[in-house]
Design a protein around this motif. Structure first.
Motif, PDB file in Angstrom:
ATOM      1  N   SER A  60       0.782  -1.298  -0.031  1.00  0.00           N
ATOM      2  CA  SER A  60       0.060   0.028  -0.036  1.00  0.00           C
ATOM      3  C   SER A  60       0.806   1.383   0.023  1.00  0.00           C
ATOM      4  O   SER A  60       0.382   2.386  -0.150  1.00  0.00           O
ATOM      5  CB  SER A  60      -0.726   0.038   1.047  1.00  0.00           C
ATOM      6  OG  SER A  60      -0.209  -0.110   2.247  1.00  0.00           O
ATOM      7  N   TYR A  61       2.203   1.153   0.075  1.00  0.00           N
ATOM      8  CA  TYR A  61       3.001   2.391   0.162  1.00  0.00           C
ATOM      9  C   TYR A  61       4.052   2.428  -1.181  1.00  0.00           C
ATOM     10  O   TYR A  61       5.166   2.567  -0.821  1.00  0.00           O
ATOM     11  CB  TYR A  61       3.615   2.385   1.415  1.00  0.00           C
ATOM     12  CG  TYR A  61       2.719   2.736   2.378  1.00  0.00           C
ATOM     13  CD1 TYR A  61       2.165   3.882   2.698  1.00  0.00           C
ATOM     14  CD2 TYR A  61       2.073   1.789   3.290  1.00  0.00           C
ATOM     15  CE1 TYR A  61       1.321   4.229   3.740  1.00  0.00           C
ATOM     16  CE2 TYR A  61       1.315   2.035   4.417  1.00  0.00           C
ATOM     17  CZ  TYR A  61       0.872   3.082   4.690  1.00  0.00           C
ATOM     18  OH  TYR A  61      -0.105   3.434   5.460  1.00  0.00           O
ATOM     19  N   SER A  62       3.572   1.818  -2.201  1.00  0.00           N
ATOM     20  CA  SER A  62       4.603   1.549  -3.170  1.00  0.00           C
ATOM     21  C   SER A  62       5.345   2.792  -3.717  1.00  0.00           C
ATOM     22  O   SER A  62       6.240   2.668  -4.382  1.00  0.00           O
ATOM     23  CB  SER A  62       4.087   0.867  -4.261  1.00  0.00           C
ATOM     24  OG  SER A  62       2.907   1.503  -5.228  1.00  0.00           O
ATOM     25  N   THR A  63       4.678   3.794  -3.371  1.00  0.00           N
ATOM     26  CA  THR A  63       5.186   5.244  -4.099  1.00  0.00           C
ATOM     27  C   THR A  63       6.659   5.683  -3.244  1.00  0.00           C
ATOM     28  O   THR A  63       7.467   6.476  -3.456  1.00  0.00           O
ATOM     29  CB  THR A  63       4.439   6.453  -3.983  1.00  0.00           C
ATOM     30  OG1 THR A  63       3.742   6.560  -2.614  1.00  0.00           O
ATOM     31  CG2 THR A  63       3.216   6.093  -4.823  1.00  0.00           C
ATOM     32  N   VAL A  64       6.654   4.876  -1.858  1.00  0.00           N
ATOM     33  CA  VAL A  64       7.935   5.250  -1.052  1.00  0.00           C
ATOM     34  C   VAL A  64       9.102   4.557  -1.568  1.00  0.00           C
ATOM     35  O   VAL A  64       9.062   3.338  -1.977  1.00  0.00           O
ATOM     36  CB  VAL A  64       7.775   4.842   0.451  1.00  0.00           C
ATOM     37  CG1 VAL A  64       9.157   4.946   1.347  1.00  0.00           C
ATOM     38  CG2 VAL A  64       6.612   5.749   0.959  1.00  0.00           C
ATOM     39  N   LYS A  65      10.195   5.177  -2.077  1.00  0.00           N
ATOM     40  CA  LYS A  65      11.332   4.534  -2.746  1.00  0.00           C
ATOM     41  C   LYS A  65      12.577   4.288  -1.911  1.00  0.00           C
ATOM     42  O   LYS A  65      13.345   3.674  -2.236  1.00  0.00           O
ATOM     43  CB  LYS A  65      11.733   5.368  -4.050  1.00  0.00           C
ATOM     44  CG  LYS A  65      10.484   5.788  -4.926  1.00  0.00           C
ATOM     45  CD  LYS A  65       9.918   4.297  -5.321  1.00  0.00           C
ATOM     46  CE  LYS A  65       9.065   4.338  -6.345  1.00  0.00           C
ATOM     47  NZ  LYS A  65       8.298   3.103  -6.702  1.00  0.00           N
ATOM     48  N   LYS A  66      12.726   5.035  -0.870  1.00  0.00           N
ATOM     49  CA  LYS A  66      13.850   4.847   0.068  1.00  0.00           C
ATOM     50  C   LYS A  66      13.520   5.545   1.656  1.00  0.00           C
ATOM     51  O   LYS A  66      12.679   6.325   1.452  1.00  0.00           O
ATOM     52  CB  LYS A  66      15.130   5.690  -0.527  1.00  0.00           C
ATOM     53  CG  LYS A  66      16.366   5.760   0.199  1.00  0.00           C
ATOM     54  CD  LYS A  66      17.709   6.326  -0.786  1.00  0.00           C
ATOM     55  CE  LYS A  66      18.907   5.897  -0.115  1.00  0.00           C
ATOM     56  NZ  LYS A  66      19.962   6.549  -0.777  1.00  0.00           N
ATOM     57  N   ILE A  67      14.132   4.676   2.321  1.00  0.00           N
ATOM     58  CA  ILE A  67      13.900   5.443   3.945  1.00  0.00           C
ATOM     59  C   ILE A  67      15.396   5.125   4.463  1.00  0.00           C
ATOM     60  O   ILE A  67      16.084   4.107   4.225  1.00  0.00           O
ATOM     61  CB  ILE A  67      13.064   4.256   4.576  1.00  0.00           C
ATOM     62  CG1 ILE A  67      11.674   4.600   4.084  1.00  0.00           C
ATOM     63  CG2 ILE A  67      13.007   4.685   6.085  1.00  0.00           C
ATOM     64  CD1 ILE A  67      10.546   3.427   4.676  1.00  0.00           C
ATOM     65  N   ARG A  68      15.599   6.361   5.091  1.00  0.00           N
ATOM     66  CA  ARG A  68      17.035   6.368   5.992  1.00  0.00           C
ATOM     67  C   ARG A  68      16.635   6.353   7.340  1.00  0.00           C
ATOM     68  O   ARG A  68      15.753   7.347   7.720  1.00  0.00           O
ATOM     69  CB  ARG A  68      17.981   7.357   5.562  1.00  0.00           C
ATOM     70  CG  ARG A  68      18.186   7.264   4.143  1.00  0.00           C
ATOM     71  CD  ARG A  68      19.345   6.333   3.616  1.00  0.00           C
ATOM     72  NE  ARG A  68      20.518   6.537   4.289  1.00  0.00           N
ATOM     73  CZ  ARG A  68      21.649   5.939   4.267  1.00  0.00           C
ATOM     74  NH1 ARG A  68      21.471   4.799   3.641  1.00  0.00           N
ATOM     75  NH2 ARG A  68      22.858   6.140   4.799  1.00  0.00           N
ATOM     76  N   SER A  69      17.279   5.607   8.401  1.00  0.00           N
ATOM     77  CA  SER A  69      16.795   5.784   9.644  1.00  0.00           C
ATOM     78  C   SER A  69      17.977   6.635  10.499  1.00  0.00           C
ATOM     79  O   SER A  69      18.945   6.924   9.883  1.00  0.00           O
ATOM     80  CB  SER A  69      16.845   4.287  10.186  1.00  0.00           C
ATOM     81  OG  SER A  69      18.102   3.561  10.331  1.00  0.00           O
TER      82      SER A  69
END
Length: 86
Positions: free
Chosen positions: A33-42
């Motif tokens: 449901s969140y396929s538009t999110v391409k990258k996450i940095r913590s």
């Protein structure tokens, strides 16, 4: 003496692996449901309250504290400090 809040944000340098961010991203992709999110940095954030005469002095003291206590690894981590009146 004034009190300042110093926020220290520690994150991996650009180009370094971020397993936690990758795990979160993979979980989002699997859910579909969140396929538009391409990258996450913590990152992790530490908040300090400190008595100091100036913002600059507060930042300098906390930066030295982080360095002395080896709170982060300077080889792989990027550190950002922000200071505001408490």
């Amino acid at each position: 003496m004034p009190i300042f809040e110093v926020q220290v944000i520690i994150e991996n340098k650009a180009g370094m692996n971020d397993p936690e961010g990758e795990t979160i991203l993979n979980d989002l992709v699997l859910k579909g449901s969140y396929s538009t999110v391409k990258k996450i940095r913590s990152a992790k954030m530490l908040k300090f309250q400190i008595s100091a005469t100036t913002k600059e002095s507060a930042e300098k003291t906390i930066r030295k504290l982080c360095d002395d206590l080896r709170i982060y690894n300077p080889m792989v981590s990027k550190v950002t400090l922000s200071v505001k009146s408490a």
